[in-house]
Design a protein around this motif. Structure first.
Motif, PDB file in Angstrom:
ATOM      1  N   ALA A 123       0.820  -1.213   0.000  1.00  0.00           N
ATOM      2  CA  ALA A 123       0.000   0.000   0.000  1.00  0.00           C
ATOM      3  C   ALA A 123       0.853   1.262   0.000  1.00  0.00           C
ATOM      4  O   ALA A 123       0.586   2.206  -0.752  1.00  0.00           O
ATOM      5  N   LYS A 124       1.890   1.291   0.822  1.00  0.00           N
ATOM      6  CA  LYS A 124       2.739   2.485   0.900  1.00  0.00           C
ATOM      7  C   LYS A 124       3.579   2.685  -0.357  1.00  0.00           C
ATOM      8  O   LYS A 124       3.773   3.807  -0.812  1.00  0.00           O
ATOM      9  N   ILE A 125       4.095   1.594  -0.920  1.00  0.00           N
ATOM     10  CA  ILE A 125       4.944   1.709  -2.108  1.00  0.00           C
ATOM     11  C   ILE A 125       4.096   1.947  -3.352  1.00  0.00           C
ATOM     12  O   ILE A 125       4.495   2.647  -4.260  1.00  0.00           O
ATOM     13  N   GLY A 126       2.902   1.343  -3.378  1.00  0.00           N
ATOM     14  CA  GLY A 126       1.990   1.595  -4.484  1.00  0.00           C
ATOM     15  C   GLY A 126       2.000   0.540  -5.574  1.00  0.00           C
ATOM     16  O   GLY A 126       1.426   0.740  -6.634  1.00  0.00           O
ATOM     17  N   THR A 127       2.652  -0.585  -5.315  1.00  0.00           N
ATOM     18  CA  THR A 127       2.663  -1.676  -6.287  1.00  0.00           C
ATOM     19  C   THR A 127       2.833  -2.999  -5.553  1.00  0.00           C
ATOM     20  O   THR A 127       3.426  -3.042  -4.483  1.00  0.00           O
ATOM     21  N   ALA A 128       2.339  -4.066  -6.166  1.00  0.00           N
ATOM     22  CA  ALA A 128       2.463  -5.390  -5.559  1.00  0.00           C
ATOM     23  C   ALA A 128       3.765  -6.069  -5.951  1.00  0.00           C
ATOM     24  O   ALA A 128       4.306  -6.874  -5.204  1.00  0.00           O
ATOM     25  N   GLU A 129       4.274  -5.747  -7.140  1.00  0.00           N
ATOM     26  CA  GLU A 129       5.522  -6.352  -7.591  1.00  0.00           C
ATOM     27  C   GLU A 129       6.130  -5.526  -8.702  1.00  0.00           C
ATOM     28  O   GLU A 129       5.451  -4.722  -9.343  1.00  0.00           O
ATOM     29  N   ALA A 150      11.078   5.117   0.690  1.00  0.00           N
ATOM     30  CA  ALA A 150      11.784   5.516   1.909  1.00  0.00           C
ATOM     31  C   ALA A 150      10.878   5.387   3.125  1.00  0.00           C
ATOM     32  O   ALA A 150      11.289   4.878   4.171  1.00  0.00           O
ATOM     33  N   ASP A 151       9.632   5.810   2.994  1.00  0.00           N
ATOM     34  CA  ASP A 151       8.682   5.730   4.107  1.00  0.00           C
ATOM     35  C   ASP A 151       8.361   4.274   4.448  1.00  0.00           C
ATOM     36  O   ASP A 151       8.399   3.876   5.609  1.00  0.00           O
ATOM     37  N   ALA A 152       8.064   3.474   3.442  1.00  0.00           N
ATOM     38  CA  ALA A 152       7.674   2.080   3.671  1.00  0.00           C
ATOM     39  C   ALA A 152       8.798   1.261   4.290  1.00  0.00           C
ATOM     40  O   ALA A 152       8.559   0.370   5.101  1.00  0.00           O
ATOM     41  N   THR A 170      18.373  -0.618   1.077  1.00  0.00           N
ATOM     42  CA  THR A 170      18.945   0.732   1.030  1.00  0.00           C
ATOM     43  C   THR A 170      18.745   1.351  -0.350  1.00  0.00           C
ATOM     44  O   THR A 170      18.346   2.506  -0.476  1.00  0.00           O
ATOM     45  N   TRP A 171      19.003   0.581  -1.394  1.00  0.00           N
ATOM     46  CA  TRP A 171      18.819   1.077  -2.763  1.00  0.00           C
ATOM     47  C   TRP A 171      17.345   1.376  -3.039  1.00  0.00           C
ATOM     48  O   TRP A 171      17.018   2.421  -3.616  1.00  0.00           O
ATOM     49  N   LEU A 172      16.452   0.478  -2.608  1.00  0.00           N
ATOM     50  CA  LEU A 172      15.018   0.724  -2.814  1.00  0.00           C
ATOM     51  C   LEU A 172      14.576   1.999  -2.113  1.00  0.00           C
ATOM     52  O   LEU A 172      13.796   2.785  -2.666  1.00  0.00           O
ATOM     53  N   GLN A 173      15.088   2.254  -0.915  1.00  0.00           N
ATOM     54  CA  GLN A 173      14.737   3.477  -0.184  1.00  0.00           C
ATOM     55  C   GLN A 173      15.092   4.726  -0.984  1.00  0.00           C
ATOM     56  O   GLN A 173      14.411   5.741  -0.867  1.00  0.00           O
ATOM     57  N   SER A 174      16.127   4.649  -1.796  1.00  0.00           N
ATOM     58  CA  SER A 174      16.572   5.810  -2.573  1.00  0.00           C
ATOM     59  C   SER A 174      15.709   6.061  -3.802  1.00  0.00           C
ATOM     60  O   SER A 174      15.889   7.067  -4.480  1.00  0.00           O
ATOM     61  N   ARG A 175      14.762   5.179  -4.074  1.00  0.00           N
ATOM     62  CA  ARG A 175      13.962   5.285  -5.289  1.00  0.00           C
ATOM     63  C   ARG A 175      12.786   6.247  -5.166  1.00  0.00           C
ATOM     64  O   ARG A 175      12.077   6.466  -6.133  1.00  0.00           O
ATOM     65  N   GLY A 176      12.563   6.816  -4.002  1.00  0.00           N
ATOM     66  CA  GLY A 176      11.489   7.795  -3.846  1.00  0.00           C
ATOM     67  C   GLY A 176      10.934   7.817  -2.442  1.00  0.00           C
ATOM     68  O   GLY A 176      11.207   6.917  -1.638  1.00  0.00           O
TER      69      GLY A 176
END
Length: 83
Positions: free
Chosen positions: A11-17, A44-46, A34-40
């Motif tokens: 829900a927070k990221i906005g996609t299932a996969e 970062a929040d999720a 860490t890399w995923l957090q840098s994607r937006g």
């Protein structure tokens, strides 16, 4: 690499996969997060509190220092609760 998100992470990221190609320096599940957090900001929040993010690689629960490879399926989800 295929990333699957479950429950409130989805829900927070906005996609299932999604299919991603992390940079060469991403060698472990911790590096991947860490890399995923840098994607937006939604990533970062999720993923801000790693203590509540569980990881499975190729359907096996793993720690944050587990290696990842381009063909892996990585699932991210909150702890499972029962009741």
């Amino acid at each position: 690499m295929r990333i699957l998100y479950f429950a409130w992470l989805r829900a927070k990221i906005g996609t299932a996969e999604e299919e991603v190609a992390p940079p060469a320096g991403v060698a472990t599940t911790g590096d991947l997060i860490t890399w995923l957090q840098s994607r937006g900001p939604n990533y970062a929040d999720a993923l801000a509190n790693r203590a509540v993010v569980k990881v499975a690689v190729n359907q096996d629960y793993v720690s944050m220092d587990h290696p990842v490879a381009p063909g892996d399926e990585v699932a991210l989800f909150p702890p499972v609760t029962g009741g």
